[in-house]
Design a protein around this motif. Sequence first.
Motif: not given
Length: 174
Positions: A44-50, A91-97, A104-117
């Motif tokens: 399907r077209a991306l506009s329909q998925v969205l 047909e999506w994909s996801g990855e930890v960037r 000080h090791g008190k918190s952790v941050s994750v950047v994640y990318r989701v791609t739609l096809y």
Amino acid sequence: MAVRRGFSSLKTRNYYFRSFSSAKPRKETIEEEDDVVETSGIGRALSQVLKQLNKKVPESLLSRRTQPDGFSIKYIPWHIVNRIMNLHAPEWSGEVRSITYSPHGKSVSVVYRVTLYGTDAEMYRESTGTALVSEEGGYGDAVQKAEAMAFRRACARFGLGLHLYHEDMQEDMQ
């Protein structure tokens, strides 16, 4: 780690899907082994998925969490977000960037990318999630919590569950 959901040269089969909206089922042809896969997004077209991802998520799929300050929020658990993505954007994909610990090791941050096809284009959105390393309770470690948060937020940038943020704003304004 990139995860690409697609189909290889397996035999072609016909399948039906049911949207989490009240749309009528329609036939789709996908390549898959013998398991039945319900889907609405392949080819399907991306506009329909969205458009599908921007629909309101039923209350029955939402969870509620109470913050330490007593404020209660509704959210979509990551595994439900994953199922909705598989259903409406298979047909999506996801990855930890990236995974970054605070100095000080008190918190952790994750950047994640989701791609739609889509058949006409592909699009990605990234977001972050942060969790305290020492936080107890709930499931998983801090990296898992931060990743789930970043994944949900990246999907929200495509419109999935975005109505929940607007409901919170309307409640605050009243």
